[in-house]
Enzyme design. Structure first.
Site, PDB file in Angstrom:
ATOM      1  N   TYR A   1       4.669  91.137   3.317  1.00  0.00           N
ATOM      2  CA  TYR A   1       3.496  90.269   3.254  1.00  0.00           C
ATOM      3  C   TYR A   1       2.501  90.684   4.341  1.00  0.00           C
ATOM      4  O   TYR A   1       2.868  90.801   5.507  1.00  0.00           O
ATOM      5  CB  TYR A   1       3.886  88.794   3.455  1.00  0.00           C
ATOM      6  CG  TYR A   1       2.732  87.894   3.088  1.00  0.00           C
ATOM      7  CD1 TYR A   1       2.650  87.328   1.824  1.00  0.00           C
ATOM      8  CD2 TYR A   1       1.690  87.671   3.978  1.00  0.00           C
ATOM      9  CE1 TYR A   1       1.562  86.547   1.449  1.00  0.00           C
ATOM     10  CE2 TYR A   1       0.597  86.898   3.615  1.00  0.00           C
ATOM     11  CZ  TYR A   1       0.540  86.339   2.357  1.00  0.00           C
ATOM     12  OH  TYR A   1      -0.543  85.588   1.998  1.00  0.00           O
TER      13      TYR A   1
ATOM     14  N   GLN B   1       2.229  81.867  -3.714  1.00  0.00           N
ATOM     15  CA  GLN B   1       2.434  82.482  -5.042  1.00  0.00           C
ATOM     16  C   GLN B   1       2.929  83.924  -4.902  1.00  0.00           C
ATOM     17  O   GLN B   1       3.763  84.373  -5.714  1.00  0.00           O
ATOM     18  CB  GLN B   1       1.156  82.402  -5.901  1.00  0.00           C
ATOM     19  CG  GLN B   1      -0.074  83.090  -5.351  1.00  0.00           C
ATOM     20  CD  GLN B   1      -0.887  82.200  -4.406  1.00  0.00           C
ATOM     21  OE1 GLN B   1      -0.364  81.222  -3.856  1.00  0.00           O
ATOM     22  NE2 GLN B   1      -2.144  82.529  -4.198  1.00  0.00           N
TER      23      GLN B   1
ATOM     24  N   ASN C   1       0.229  82.698   7.062  1.00  0.00           N
ATOM     25  CA  ASN C   1      -0.200  81.370   7.512  1.00  0.00           C
ATOM     26  C   ASN C   1       0.888  80.334   7.217  1.00  0.00           C
ATOM     27  O   ASN C   1       2.006  80.674   6.824  1.00  0.00           O
ATOM     28  CB  ASN C   1      -1.536  81.002   6.842  1.00  0.00           C
ATOM     29  CG  ASN C   1      -1.417  80.898   5.325  1.00  0.00           C
ATOM     30  OD1 ASN C   1      -0.320  80.772   4.774  1.00  0.00           O
ATOM     31  ND2 ASN C   1      -2.547  80.944   4.640  1.00  0.00           N
TER      32      ASN C   1
ATOM     33  N   SER D   1       2.451  83.404  19.741  1.00  0.00           N
ATOM     34  CA  SER D   1       2.827  84.522  20.601  1.00  0.00           C
ATOM     35  C   SER D   1       2.824  84.104  22.072  1.00  0.00           C
ATOM     36  O   SER D   1       2.085  83.198  22.469  1.00  0.00           O
ATOM     37  CB  SER D   1       1.827  85.653  20.351  1.00  0.00           C
ATOM     38  OG  SER D   1       2.330  86.861  20.818  1.00  0.00           O
TER      39      SER D   1
ATOM     40  N   GLN E   1      -2.844  88.234  25.524  1.00  0.00           N
ATOM     41  CA  GLN E   1      -2.019  87.347  24.703  1.00  0.00           C
ATOM     42  C   GLN E   1      -2.839  86.146  24.248  1.00  0.00           C
ATOM     43  O   GLN E   1      -2.782  85.738  23.084  1.00  0.00           O
ATOM     44  CB  GLN E   1      -0.819  86.872  25.532  1.00  0.00           C
ATOM     45  CG  GLN E   1       0.320  86.348  24.727  1.00  0.00           C
ATOM     46  CD  GLN E   1       0.773  87.341  23.678  1.00  0.00           C
ATOM     47  OE1 GLN E   1       0.764  87.026  22.497  1.00  0.00           O
ATOM     48  NE2 GLN E   1       1.115  88.549  24.066  1.00  0.00           N
TER      49      GLN E   1
ATOM     50  N   HIS F   1      -5.088  86.068  21.035  1.00  0.00           N
ATOM     51  CA  HIS F   1      -4.519  86.038  19.686  1.00  0.00           C
ATOM     52  C   HIS F   1      -4.793  84.718  18.979  1.00  0.00           C
ATOM     53  O   HIS F   1      -5.046  84.670  17.783  1.00  0.00           O
ATOM     54  CB  HIS F   1      -2.996  86.222  19.741  1.00  0.00           C
ATOM     55  CG  HIS F   1      -2.567  87.643  19.692  1.00  0.00           C
ATOM     56  ND1 HIS F   1      -2.863  88.457  18.643  1.00  0.00           N
ATOM     57  CD2 HIS F   1      -1.862  88.406  20.559  1.00  0.00           C
ATOM     58  CE1 HIS F   1      -2.353  89.668  18.873  1.00  0.00           C
ATOM     59  NE2 HIS F   1      -1.753  89.667  20.024  1.00  0.00           N
TER      60      HIS F   1
ATOM     61  N   GLU G   1       8.821  86.005  24.516  1.00  0.00           N
ATOM     62  CA  GLU G   1       8.648  87.052  23.510  1.00  0.00           C
ATOM     63  C   GLU G   1       8.323  88.377  24.224  1.00  0.00           C
ATOM     64  O   GLU G   1       8.962  89.388  23.994  1.00  0.00           O
ATOM     65  CB  GLU G   1       7.511  86.652  22.572  1.00  0.00           C
ATOM     66  CG  GLU G   1       7.258  87.646  21.454  1.00  0.00           C
ATOM     67  CD  GLU G   1       5.963  87.363  20.709  1.00  0.00           C
ATOM     68  OE1 GLU G   1       5.155  86.524  21.176  1.00  0.00           O
ATOM     69  OE2 GLU G   1       5.734  88.018  19.673  1.00  0.00           O
ATOM     70  N   HIS G   2       7.290  88.360  25.102  1.00  0.00           N
ATOM     71  CA  HIS G   2       6.900  89.538  25.881  1.00  0.00           C
ATOM     72  C   HIS G   2       7.108  89.238  27.351  1.00  0.00           C
ATOM     73  O   HIS G   2       6.647  88.199  27.829  1.00  0.00           O
ATOM     74  CB  HIS G   2       5.414  89.853  25.690  1.00  0.00           C
ATOM     75  CG  HIS G   2       5.004  90.063  24.264  1.00  0.00           C
ATOM     76  ND1 HIS G   2       4.413  89.072  23.513  1.00  0.00           N
ATOM     77  CD2 HIS G   2       5.083  91.148  23.463  1.00  0.00           C
ATOM     78  CE1 HIS G   2       4.142  89.544  22.298  1.00  0.00           C
ATOM     79  NE2 HIS G   2       4.540  90.798  22.226  1.00  0.00           N
TER      80      HIS G   2
ATOM     81  N   ASP H   1       2.204  96.802  21.698  1.00  0.00           N
ATOM     82  CA  ASP H   1       1.697  96.214  20.452  1.00  0.00           C
ATOM     83  C   ASP H   1       1.328  97.277  19.431  1.00  0.00           C
ATOM     84  O   ASP H   1       1.373  97.034  18.231  1.00  0.00           O
ATOM     85  CB  ASP H   1       0.450  95.371  20.733  1.00  0.00           C
ATOM     86  CG  ASP H   1       0.787  94.048  21.395  1.00  0.00           C
ATOM     87  OD1 ASP H   1       1.976  93.678  21.384  1.00  0.00           O
ATOM     88  OD2 ASP H   1      -0.129  93.396  21.928  1.00  0.00           O
TER      89      ASP H   1
ATOM     90  N   GLU I   1      48.367  77.404   5.575  1.00  0.00           N
ATOM     91  CA  GLU I   1      47.119  76.778   5.148  1.00  0.00           C
ATOM     92  C   GLU I   1      47.248  76.159   3.754  1.00  0.00           C
ATOM     93  O   GLU I   1      46.264  75.667   3.206  1.00  0.00           O
ATOM     94  CB  GLU I   1      45.984  77.819   5.160  1.00  0.00           C
ATOM     95  CG  GLU I   1      45.627  78.290   6.572  1.00  0.00           C
ATOM     96  CD  GLU I   1      44.446  79.261   6.601  1.00  0.00           C
ATOM     97  OE1 GLU I   1      43.993  79.684   5.517  1.00  0.00           O
ATOM     98  OE2 GLU I   1      43.986  79.573   7.705  1.00  0.00           O
TER      99      GLU I   1
ATOM    100  N   HIS J   1      47.220  82.949  -2.349  1.00  0.00           N
ATOM    101  CA  HIS J   1      46.973  83.953  -1.319  1.00  0.00           C
ATOM    102  C   HIS J   1      48.301  84.573  -0.874  1.00  0.00           C
ATOM    103  O   HIS J   1      48.432  85.792  -0.756  1.00  0.00           O
ATOM    104  CB  HIS J   1      46.288  83.325  -0.095  1.00  0.00           C
ATOM    105  CG  HIS J   1      44.830  83.083  -0.256  1.00  0.00           C
ATOM    106  ND1 HIS J   1      44.309  82.140  -1.106  1.00  0.00           N
ATOM    107  CD2 HIS J   1      43.746  83.663   0.335  1.00  0.00           C
ATOM    108  CE1 HIS J   1      42.990  82.148  -1.025  1.00  0.00           C
ATOM    109  NE2 HIS J   1      42.624  83.061  -0.156  1.00  0.00           N
TER     110      HIS J   1
END
Lengths: 434, 434
Positions: free
Chosen positions: B133, B194, B217, B240, B262, B265, B330-331, B364, B418, B423
């Site tokens: 995507y 979709q 999104n 981020s 950062q 963004h 994250e960073h 990045d 068991e 088995h």
């Protein structure tokens, strides 16, 4: 009389019936979802008090505090010491084999240095703390404790917190013994969505974990789905499945029993046989009919086989393998003469049991590989539970002065292209002025 | 005047303010959830027709068929050929570096043979088909195409299907050029829930994939969560974050710009500085004030920094590292004299940028490691996107006659324990009779 579904790839209606056989949707129950959401919210807000309330309500266990629900370590070692010697030894040997296999899965950190001195790599670290859910009552399997706890311990997880509900105060000593063998650090006798919530959010008494693994009922599964993101979770498992590919040269009783061994788990479990020999399929059907009577769980086996099982006549083994790749089974038995040859053609399967000797039951307990496997066609994109599920990676980047020069120009060009000025400037600052 | 949050670990109210700073909950919007559920159900039922309807409705694109929404391959190579030479070269070099790094991540199959001849191991295979995507409009980043597509291709994924919405027919040539560089196999100009539904369930025109990766999104994120299980998904990313640990010896402007990179963004992005030198923190604040004016995205930067940013005075670097492990950023930039020493103490971080030269922006775009990283403290239990996310493992078990004997007894003992008779019997059948 066992009503077995018989299919043949040569039949005109095969595709339609095959698709129908594979169609399975684990319905998500709206009432369970709502109830679980409420319990999680309450545990998050009220912590220990909520855990105590739900344990009283659902497990009929009236404890003065959550601390009183923690089992002392000695309780685990007592359970182990109290086992029948045969069972004790089987458990210890199984644990040793599972451990030896999983030790081969440990990921190592790595770096490499580029000609200009720039160092790149990944640093591998274990998770700090993991929660292990173990179901109470009839579905309490000590083997499941081994399979979930050992990879975590091999990964180096410092603290493994087990939760196991004990409805009415009934404790399963085999499960506690397995926990002792695996070195589980703490055990709380709580369960359900309240236990998942306590592990995910932490309470005054129960520490917050980084990941929750282990099987559970619909409430536990729904709770794990909801807390995913706050903590990691393993796969939410669907019904168990076995696909047996047989060339028609194995003992029919063996194949029949292998199909039973999956069917006896659960009425929704799925057992399918693919074989190019129609006469052999008939013999397996006769074996199943005869052997069923001896099975204590014949009701479950019958429901599973009649509801979701199938004996499928294929043109040849090549076609069987193609169908196996469409099914992407959790367990695949290659009960054939040249299993190595055929295994190489399998693209999607949780575990491949190769050769007539290798029944799935060996893998369930003690062969070494994990028995927590991707179900419901998810072997197309996921793997057996392993040490790698309890380790994570951090990228390592150390740019040399020369690297800052060459990489800085590229990064700045691309950053300007994306309209990200601060990114570009930050890279340009590092370009040495000449 | 930039209103920056200033904290000091020595302050009495530090714990409260620090916890508040980290508290962030990505709210799940019930209206979005309901809308996405409806769209997915419709795409599953009506296939192509539903995709066309929603593309008309949401992207104002009136196509006669879904096939008409597929871009011919030549459209991608044209986009690449049409790039400014600087950008073309930067893109190609970045792709080469990302590929070279990711080639080190390829997992290999392995087996070992036990003394009795039993063979155990794991067979590693790539996913068959992956959906990528790519967001349309302003958030369409070519670097994101590289970071998602290259690991899949290195893993050996045979077919990579990209979807990218083109609202009003506006196509981003940089994104198409990046797709050409990465060897993306097919591109459909569709987006939203979709597109996720079409990839997850397949339609007459769009093939069903095994996993869907890439940013999107709130609708895309909700759709990915819902189809998880039918297909694999990557992490659903939160805002981020960058955490900079500086010893106070780096150029203040550099640190200021790293925090900006950062913050630019997203208004929800988080930039935090930890430093033991109070005077240096003041200098960084002055730099930020001055540099902000030059930033085209100063509105976003200001909103991000004032809403979620912080400059934190710590006692020493040891304390800074302890806080970093609590944040699990994250960073993480280690803008210090001995980054190797401190990196070893980091237990949780998506990526570690070591040394004063190594700004996040290099990572990045073109250093090599992936820029798809775990956000919102999930570095506690997850890893950067990698080749391993496009490979899966099947356990291999081939038991020798001797192994069937010894393992059969253990498995049967545990299976009886068991209550799983089939088995046990299945294992016992394989014990050779003597």
């Amino acid at each position: 009389m066992l009503k077995l579904r018989r299919l043949a790839t040569a039949d005109a209606d095969f595709e339609a019936r095959f698709s129908q056989l594979l169609a399975f949707e684990g319905a998500q129950d709206a009432a369970i979802e709502a109830s679980v959401a409420r319990i999680l919210e309450d545990v998050k807000r009220r912590g220990d008090a909520a855990v105590l309330d739900y344990t009283r309500q659902f497990d009929r266990l009236d404890a003065p505090s959550v601390a009183a629900l923690e089992l002392p370590k000695v309780r685990l070692t007592q359970a182990l010491a109290g086992l029948d010697p045969d069972v004790h030894d089987a458990l210890v040997v199984a644990a040793d084999r599972v451990r030896a296999y999983h030790e081969r899965q440990v990921l190592q950190s790595w770096t490499y240095t580029e000609p200009d001195g720039t160092v790149l790599g990944q640093q591998v670290t274990p998770l700090d703390r993991v929660g292990l859910y173990v179901p109470g009552g009839k579905a309490a399997y000590p083997s499941s404790v081994l399979m979930n706890a050992i990879p975590a311990k091999v990964a180096g997880v410092a603290e493994l917190v087990m939760v196991v509900p004990t409805p009415g105060g009934v404790v399963n000593d085999l499960v506690l013994a397995a926990a002792a063998v695996c070195g589980v650090n703490r055990v709380f006798t709580i369960g359900g969505a309240q236990a998942v919530g306590a592990l995910a959010y932490g309470t005054a008494t129960i520490p917050q974990v980084d990941k929750i693994v282990g099987p559970g009922n619909a409430y536990v599964a729904a709770a794990k789905r909801r807390v995913f993101g706050v903590v990691g979770i393993d796969m939410v498992a669907g019904p168990s499945e076995i696909l047996v590919i047989c060339d028609g040269k194995t003992e029919p009783d063996w194949i029949a029993m292998d199909l039973f061994s999956q069917a006896e788990h659960d009425e929704l479990a799925q057992s399918i046989l693919l074989c190019p020999d129609a006469e052999f399929i008939d013999r397996v059907a006769v074996s199943m009919e005869r052997l069923l009577e001896q099975m204590p769980r014949r009701k479950v086996i019958t429901a599973s086989l009649e509801g979701r099982g199938a004996l499928i006549h294929v043109r040849d083994l090549e076609e069987a393998v193609a169908l196996a790749n469409r099914i992407a089974p959790e367990h695949l038995e290659l009960s054939v003469a040249e299993p190595e040859f055929w295994a190489k053609k399998i693209r999607h399967a949780g575990a491949i049991f190769m050769g007539r000797n290798t029944c799935e039951a060996l893998g369930d307990y003690c062969a070494g590989p994990n028995h927590v496997l991707p179900t419901s066609r998810t072997a197309r994109f996921s793997s057996p539970l392993g040490v790698y599920d309890f380790q994570k990676r951090s990228s390592l980047i150390q740019v040399s002065p020369e690297g800052a020069h060459s990489l800085g120009r590229i990064a700045a060009t691309l950053a300007y292209g994306e309209g990200l000025e601060a990114h570009a400037k930050s890279a340009e600052y590092r370009i040495p002025h000449r």
